[in-house]
Motif scaffolding. Structure first.
Motif, PDB file in Angstrom:
ATOM      1  N   ALA A   1      41.626  45.169  40.914  1.00 56.70           N
ATOM      2  CA  ALA A   1      41.129  44.219  39.915  1.00 56.70           C
ATOM      3  C   ALA A   1      42.256  43.817  38.960  1.00 56.70           C
ATOM      4  CB  ALA A   1      39.986  44.838  39.119  1.00 56.70           C
ATOM      5  N   ALA A   2      42.182  42.572  38.491  1.00 54.86           N
ATOM      6  CA  ALA A   2      43.151  42.109  37.490  1.00 54.86           C
ATOM      7  C   ALA A   2      42.784  42.713  36.138  1.00 54.86           C
ATOM      8  CB  ALA A   2      43.128  40.586  37.416  1.00 54.86           C
TER       9      ALA A   2
ATOM     10  N   THR B   1      37.163  39.511  33.296  1.00 52.60           N
ATOM     11  CA  THR B   1      35.893  39.012  33.841  1.00 52.60           C
ATOM     12  C   THR B   1      35.728  37.548  33.470  1.00 52.60           C
ATOM     13  OG1 THR B   1      34.478  39.351  31.910  1.00 52.60           O
ATOM     14  CG2 THR B   1      34.768  41.244  33.382  1.00 52.60           C
ATOM     15  N   ASP B   2      34.827  36.890  34.208  1.00 52.12           N
ATOM     16  CA  ASP B   2      34.405  35.546  33.794  1.00 52.12           C
ATOM     17  C   ASP B   2      33.169  35.698  32.905  1.00 52.12           C
ATOM     18  OD1 ASP B   2      32.241  36.061  35.441  1.00 52.12           O
ATOM     19  OD2 ASP B   2      32.794  34.608  36.989  1.00 52.12           O
TER      20      ASP B   2
ATOM     21  N   THR C   1      34.384  40.521  37.949  1.00 53.42           N
ATOM     22  CA  THR C   1      35.816  40.820  37.962  1.00 53.42           C
ATOM     23  C   THR C   1      36.441  40.095  39.150  1.00 53.42           C
ATOM     24  OG1 THR C   1      35.753  42.713  39.460  1.00 53.42           O
ATOM     25  CG2 THR C   1      35.232  43.155  37.133  1.00 53.42           C
ATOM     26  N   SER C   2      37.731  40.330  39.373  1.00 58.92           N
ATOM     27  CA  SER C   2      38.382  39.680  40.520  1.00 58.92           C
ATOM     28  C   SER C   2      38.086  40.410  41.825  1.00 58.92           C
ATOM     29  CB  SER C   2      39.897  39.598  40.277  1.00 58.92           C
ATOM     30  OG  SER C   2      40.373  40.860  39.861  1.00 58.92           O
TER      31      SER C   2
ATOM     32  N   THR D   1      48.633  39.273  32.518  1.00 61.19           N
ATOM     33  CA  THR D   1      47.665  39.837  33.468  1.00 61.19           C
ATOM     34  C   THR D   1      48.416  40.689  34.488  1.00 61.19           C
ATOM     35  OG1 THR D   1      46.292  37.885  33.188  1.00 61.19           O
ATOM     36  CG2 THR D   1      45.842  39.228  35.123  1.00 61.19           C
TER      37      THR D   1
ATOM     38  N   ARG E   1      48.167  43.130  38.068  1.00 61.22           N
ATOM     39  CA  ARG E   1      47.344  43.421  39.245  1.00 61.22           C
ATOM     40  C   ARG E   1      48.184  44.197  40.246  1.00 61.22           C
ATOM     41  NH1 ARG E   1      43.383  39.041  42.224  1.00 61.22           N
ATOM     42  NH2 ARG E   1      42.122  40.622  43.229  1.00 61.22           N
TER      43      ARG E   1
END
Ligand SMILES: Cc1cc2nc3c(=O)[nH]c(=O)nc-3n(C[C@H](O)[C@H](O)[C@H](O)COP(=O)(O)OP(=O)(O)OC[C@H]3O[C@@H](n4cnc5c(N)ncnc54)[C@H](O)[C@@H]3O)c2cc1C
Length: 550
Positions: free
Chosen positions: A232-233, A359-360, A365-366, A529, A531
Motif C-alpha cells: 500500500a502507498a 486512501t480516497d 487504499t491502493s 508518497t 511504496r
C-alpha cells in the motif's frame, strides 16, 4: 526488512477464521466500521489489547462538527484548510465537514453522555477554530465515554465477533489484493489466518516511535508498517504533530495531555519569566494553530534555556476547572499540582500521526480489498497540520463511508476468497543474536527525539537514517514475539519518517526544518508518497483448487 511478511511460521498449526469483513483495531474507527458493517455482513474485529486501551479512550477535548447556530460546514472547511497549510485534500475536507454533523448526531444516540446545559449541547472552543464547535462528554473525558459506549454497542447490540488480545502481524495478499490478516493470540501464542473478502485497517497511530508521547503503549504503528509491506502507498510521514502542552514532569509512562480546551477557556502560556509570550508570535496568541504555538514555545524555551514553559489557569474559576477538566485535574494532582493554584509545566510532546496509509474519500487504499480509517489513514483532511478535534470526526465519517462502499467491492469479487487455502511465504527473520527489542526501542526513541523531533535539519536526519538502519540490521530475533514485531514496525516507521523529513526541504505545518525555515509552495506543495517496490512484494500462494464464487 524488505520482505512483506515478518511472521515466522515454522510448522505451527495455523487456526483459520473466515469473515466477510475483517476489522483491525478497536478504537473509534474500528468500532464504528464494525458496528455498521455487521448490520449486513459477517464481521470479525481483532484488537491487540482491550477496548479501554486505545488512543480513542484517552481523547479529551471532544469532536468538532458544525452543529452550532453561528457555525456552518463552510466555516469548518475554511478553518480546516487554513490549519492544513496548503496540503489538505479539499474533496476529503468537504466530505468531513458536510457529513460530520450527521455522524456526530448518530454517535449521540449510542453515547448519551455528551455534555448539555438545559438540554442544549455545549460547544467548546479550541485552537484555530473560528467558532465554538467541539462537543464533549464527561467534561474532558470524551474519549472514555465514546469508547465505552461504542464497545458496549459492539458487544451487546451487534453481531460483531470480537477478539481482544489478538495481535495482527501481517496482512495477507493474493493476486494483488488483500484477503485478510495473520494474527497471534496474546493469551496462548496461537497463530490464526483470518481470511476475509474485505479488511478494514483501523490500527491507529504510532506515537511510541518517539517514546515521550501522549499515545498509549499500543500506538506502535503496526498498521502503517504492515500496509507498507503489503504494497500500500503511505504518505505524509514527516508530518508528526507535537501537541504544545504535554505535562512536563518526570515519571510518566504516557505523557499526560493538558488539553487545548483549557486555553480555549482562557488559560495562558507563560515563559519562565512569567510573561505571556504567544501574542508576540501570532495575533490569536494561545489559540493559534498547534504548530504556531509549538514554534513559539520552542523559541521561548531556547531563549530561556529551559525544558518547558507554563500553563496558567490560576485566574479561571476553580469550580469550572474542576467540573470541565476532571481528567486533567486528576492527572496533575498525581504530581502534586492543581490547575487553580499552580503554574503547570508543559512542553511539546509527540501526539498525532497526520501521515498514514493513503486512501480516497471512500477509505479505499491502493491495495484492493484493503480499506483504512482513523489515525492509520491519510485521507488528506489534515494537510500538514491537523485542526484540533478533527481526528475523532475523521474516524466516524470515513468508517461509515467505507461500509457504504463494501457492497460495490464485494460485488466485484470474482471468487470467494474465504474458501481458498493458502501457503504462507517464509518470513526472513532467521533467529540471530544482536540488539534486543527493548534496547532497540530505547535507541530508536532517543534518536527520533534528538534527530527527527520538533526541529529537524539535514545533518540530524541523515544521522538518524544511518542509526535506524543499523538498529534494524542488528535487531536480535531469539524468537519472534510481540516485542520483536513491534520493534520492527517502529523501526520501519522511524526510518520512513526520517527519510520523508529529509526529502521535504521546507518548513510547513508541523514539519519544521531549521535549515529550510520558510514554506516553499513553488517546490513543495505536494505530498511525499512511499511504496515498497513491486519486486520486493511477496504474496500468498494458494494450495489446492481455486473455486469460483457462488
Ligand atoms: C491524549 C490524547 C487526547 C486526544 N484528544 C482528542 C480530542 O479531543 N479530539 C480528537 O478529535 N482527537 C483527539 N486525539 C486524537 C484521537 O484520539 C485519535 O486520533 C483517535 O482516537 C484515533 O482513533 P483510531 O480508531 O484511529 O485509533 P485508536 O483509538 O488508537 O485504536 C487503535 C486500535 O488498533 C489496535 N491495534 C493497533 N495495532 C494493532 C495490531 N498490530 N493488532 C491488533 N490490533 C492493533 C489497538 O489495540 C486499538 O484497539 C487525542 C489523542 C490523544 C493521545
Amino acid at each position: 526488512m524488505s520482505r512483506p511478511y515478518i511472521a515466522r511460521v515454522e510448522g505451527e498449526k495455523l487456526h483459520r477464521r473466515t469473515f466477510d469483513v475483517l476489522v483491525l483495531g478497536g478504537g473509534i474507527a474500528g468500532l464504528t466500521a464494525a458496528i455498521s458493517a455487521a448490520r449486513r455482513w459477517r464481521v470479525g474485529l481483532l484488537t491487540k489489547a482491550g477496548f479501554d486501551d486505545t488512543t480513542t479512550f484517552l481523547a479529551q477535548g471532544g469532536i468538532a462538527a458544525a452543529l452550532g447556530e453561528s457555525d456552518s460546514p463552510e466555516l469548518h472547511f475554511e478553518d480546516t484548510v487554513q490549519a492544513g497549510a496548503g496540503l489538505c485534500d479539499e474533496n476529503a475536507v468537504r466530505v468531513l465537514v458536510n457529513e460530520g454533523p450527521g455522524r456526530v448526531r448518530e454517535l449521540m444516540e449510542i453515547c448519551p453522555h455528551f455534555d448539555r446545559v438545559d438540554g442544549e449541547i455545549v460547544l467548546g472552543r479550541e485552537g484555530a477554530h473560528s467558532v465554538a464547535r467541539v462537543v464533549h462528554a464527561g467534561g474532558d473525558a470524551t474519549g472514555s465515554e465514546v469508547s465505552s459506549a461504542l464497545a458496549e454497542a459492539a458487544k451487546v447490540g451487534s453481531r460483531v465477533q470480537l477478539y481482544e488480545n489478538e495481535f495482527v502481524i501481517d496482512l495477507l495478499t493474493l493476486d494483488g489484493r488483500c484477503v485478510g490478516a495473520l494474527s497471534m493470540s496474546l493469551d496462548d501464542g496461537q497463530l490464526t489466518l483470518n481470511v476475509a473478502m474485505v479488511t478494514i485497517l483501523a490500527t491507529g497511530g504510532a506515537g511510541q516511535v518517539y517514546g515521550r508521547t501522549t499515545n498509549p503503549a499500543v500506538a506502535t504503528g503496526d498498521g502503517i508498517a504492515m500496509a507498507y509491506r503489503a504494497g500500500a502507498a503511505i504518505r505524509g510521514l514527516e508530518f508528526v504533530q507535537f501537541h504544545p502542552t504535554g505535562l512536563a514532569v518526570e515519571g510518566q509512562e504516557t505523557v499526560l495531555l493538558v488539553t487545548e480546551a483549557l486555553r480555549g477557556e482562557g488559560a495562558y502560556l507563560r515563559n519562565k519569566a512569567g510573561e505571556r509570550f504567544m501574542e508576540r508570535y501570532d495575533p490569536r496568541a494561545e489559540l493559534a494553530a498547534r504548530d504556531v504555538v509549538v514554534r513559539g514555545m520552542v523559541a521561548e524555551m531556547r531563549r530561556e534555556k529551559s525544558e518547558s514553559v507554563c500553563l496558567d489557569a490560576t485566574h479561571l474559576d476553580p469550580g469550572m476547572l474542576a467540573r470541565r477538566f476532571p481528567t486533567v485535574s486528576a492527572g496533575v494532582a498525581l504530581h502534586g499540582l492543581a490547575l487553580a493554584r499552580d503554574l503547570i509545566p508543559v512542553a511539546p510532546v509527540c501526539h498525532y500521526f497526520i501521515g498514514g496509509v493513503v486512501t480516497d474519500v471512500w477509505g479505499r487504499t491502493s491495495v484492493p480489498g484493503l480499506y483504512a480509517s482513523g489515525e492509520v489513514s491519510s485521507t488528506g483532511v489534515h494537510g500538514a497540520n491537523r485542526l484540533a478535534s478533527n481526528s475523532l470526526l475523521e474516524g466516524l465519517v470515513f468508517s461509515e463511508r467505507v461500509v457504504r462502499d463494501l457492497d460495490r467491492y464485494i460485488g466485484s469479487l470474482g471468487e470467494d476468497v474465504r474458501r481458498l487455502r493458502f501457503a504462507l511465504p517464509q518470513g526472513d527473520a532467521e533467529p540471530r543474536d544482536g540488539v534486543d527489542a527493548a534496547a532497540a526501542r530505547s535507541a530508536l526513541t532517543t534518536t527520533m527525539l534528538r534527530r527527527a523531533g520538533v526541529l529537524r535539519d539535514e545533518a540530524g536526519l541523515r544521522a538518524a537514517i544511518v542509526e535506524l538502519r543499523r538498529l534494524t540490521s542488528d535487531l536480535a530475533f531469539p524468537r519472534m514475539g510481540v516485542a520483536e514485531y513491534e520493534a520492527l514496525n517502529l523501526l520501519t516507521l522511524g526510518t520512513q519518517i526520517a527519510k520523508s523529513a529529509l526529502l521535504r526541504e521546507e518548513s510547513r505545518g508541523v514539519h519544521l526544518r531549521e535549515d529550510f525555515p520558510e514554506r516553499d509552495d513553488a517546490n513543495w506543495r505536494r505530498h511525499i508518497t512511499l511504496r515498497l517496490p513491486a519486486t520486493q512484494r511477496e504474496e500468498l500462494s494458494t494450495t489446492g483448487r481455486r473455486e469460483a464464487s457462488t
